[in-house]
Design an enzyme around this catalytic site. Sequence first.
Site, PDB file in Angstrom:
ATOM      1  N   ASN A  31       0.872  -1.177   0.000  1.00  0.00           N
ATOM      2  CA  ASN A  31       0.000   0.000   0.000  1.00  0.00           C
ATOM      3  C   ASN A  31       0.906   1.222   0.000  1.00  0.00           C
ATOM      4  OD1 ASN A  31      -1.754   2.073   0.525  1.00  0.00           O
ATOM      5  ND2 ASN A  31      -2.370   1.355   2.570  1.00  0.00           N
ATOM      6  N   LYS A  66       0.132   4.254  -0.274  1.00  0.00           N
ATOM      7  CA  LYS A  66      -0.513   5.432   0.321  1.00  0.00           C
ATOM      8  C   LYS A  66      -0.307   6.655  -0.595  1.00  0.00           C
ATOM      9  CE  LYS A  66      -0.173   3.206   4.776  1.00  0.00           C
ATOM     10  NZ  LYS A  66      -0.032   3.277   6.232  1.00  0.00           N
ATOM     11  N   HIS A  79      -9.400   1.152   4.988  1.00  0.00           N
ATOM     12  CA  HIS A  79      -8.132   1.321   5.706  1.00  0.00           C
ATOM     13  C   HIS A  79      -8.359   2.257   6.898  1.00  0.00           C
ATOM     14  CE1 HIS A  79      -4.016   2.477   6.614  1.00  0.00           C
ATOM     15  NE2 HIS A  79      -3.645   1.386   5.964  1.00  0.00           N
ATOM     16  N   GLU A  96      -6.749   4.672   7.937  1.00  0.00           N
ATOM     17  CA  GLU A  96      -6.562   6.091   7.619  1.00  0.00           C
ATOM     18  C   GLU A  96      -7.819   6.664   6.973  1.00  0.00           C
ATOM     19  OE1 GLU A  96      -2.900   5.451   5.511  1.00  0.00           O
ATOM     20  OE2 GLU A  96      -1.957   4.928   7.425  1.00  0.00           O
ATOM     21  N   GLU A 154      -5.003  -4.823  10.712  1.00  0.00           N
ATOM     22  CA  GLU A 154      -3.981  -3.797  10.902  1.00  0.00           C
ATOM     23  C   GLU A 154      -4.233  -3.065  12.215  1.00  0.00           C
ATOM     24  OE1 GLU A 154      -2.190  -2.678   6.790  1.00  0.00           O
ATOM     25  OE2 GLU A 154      -3.776  -1.279   7.270  1.00  0.00           O
ATOM     26  N   GLY A 157       2.879   2.336  10.792  1.00  0.00           N
ATOM     27  CA  GLY A 157       3.830   3.426  10.615  1.00  0.00           C
ATOM     28  C   GLY A 157       4.561   3.828  11.888  1.00  0.00           C
ATOM     29  N   SER A 202       3.861  -2.132  10.310  1.00  0.00           N
ATOM     30  CA  SER A 202       5.315  -2.208  10.468  1.00  0.00           C
ATOM     31  C   SER A 202       5.886  -3.578  10.126  1.00  0.00           C
ATOM     32  CB  SER A 202       5.721  -1.779  11.887  1.00  0.00           C
ATOM     33  OG  SER A 202       5.285  -0.451  12.135  1.00  0.00           O
TER      34      SER A 202
HETATM   35  P1  13P Z   1       3.256   0.364   7.704  1.00  0.00           P
HETATM   36  O1  13P Z   1       3.770  -0.914   7.075  1.00  0.00           O
HETATM   37  O2  13P Z   1       3.964   1.591   7.223  1.00  0.00           O
HETATM   38  O3  13P Z   1       3.175   0.256   9.177  1.00  0.00           O
HETATM   39  O4  13P Z   1       1.744   0.562   7.172  1.00  0.00           O
HETATM   40  C1  13P Z   1       0.861  -0.497   7.261  1.00  0.00           C
HETATM   41  C2  13P Z   1      -0.340  -0.137   6.501  1.00  0.00           C
HETATM   42  O5  13P Z   1      -1.084   0.759   6.878  1.00  0.00           O
HETATM   43  C3  13P Z   1      -0.606  -0.848   5.252  1.00  0.00           C
HETATM   44  O6  13P Z   1      -1.892  -0.602   4.781  1.00  0.00           O
END
Ligand code: 13P
Length: 255
Positions: free
Chosen positions: A12, A14, A98, A100, A169, A175, A215
């Site tokens: 992803n 983003k 997601h 976010e 997640e 992140g 992560s």
């Molecule tokens: P990270 O791997 O940067 O923690 O992000 C995970 C994520 O949100 C994937 O959709």
Amino acid sequence: MSKNRKIIIAGNWKMNKSIAEAEELTRNITMELGETSEVDVVVCPTFTALKSVGDIITNTTVKLGAQNMHWEAEGAYTGEISASMLRDLYCHYVILGHSERRTYFGETDEIVNNKVKAAIAANLKPIVCVGESLEQRESDQTKDVIKGQIEKSLAGLGENLDKVIIAYEPIWAIGTGLTASPEQAQDVHAYIRSILEEMGGTDIAQSIRIQYGGSMKPANAEELLSQPDIDGGLIGGAALDASSFAGIVNAGIQK
Ligand code: 13P
């Protein structure tokens, strides 16, 4: 029970990368991976880079995914993109719900449910994200939160329940560099599978792939992917670097 589900690793990206940068990353990923087919590999760039990335991966085993879509087929929805528009670009997957999007754009389980149904109707495979916040984990609400998200986001799918992929997640691991331990992740994944079993029966629950996200990196991927109910990864930061992403895919092949 042994796993006979194929591992799926999805990147992803983003809101990162210009078209030129996305093309470079894609070329590097395809070079690193060669003809990998033991693991399903998906890249999810921004909408603006879907066409360019799609052109590069056409003759490879890497598949294209989007990060969001609208549930209506067409019409007066300024700024939105429909499932059939994603199919037009040869997308096979779409990430939905997601954290976010839930946090910053007000996506509810009901909205996610509409999107999941529209994706399946258009022959797109939805990657449906669920996960608890740190506060919810610390107050012992993880399983209630996950149960509500799964039941509502996947409501009314009937036989089509087997078309979804789920990504667990935990928000506190996204992140942050904090990864859920393999035991913590496995515990929630097994719980998700038990809810899927209640919703769709054993065969469907056993066939659905549940990715872990938060992560994930080459150093922790193999241990996570070795857990009995972890069937892949949804990768953020580490997917922006071709060798890290390839390292995670290779961990999926090794395990
Ligand atoms: P990270 O791997 O940067 O923690 O992000 C995970 C994520 O949100 C994937 O959709």
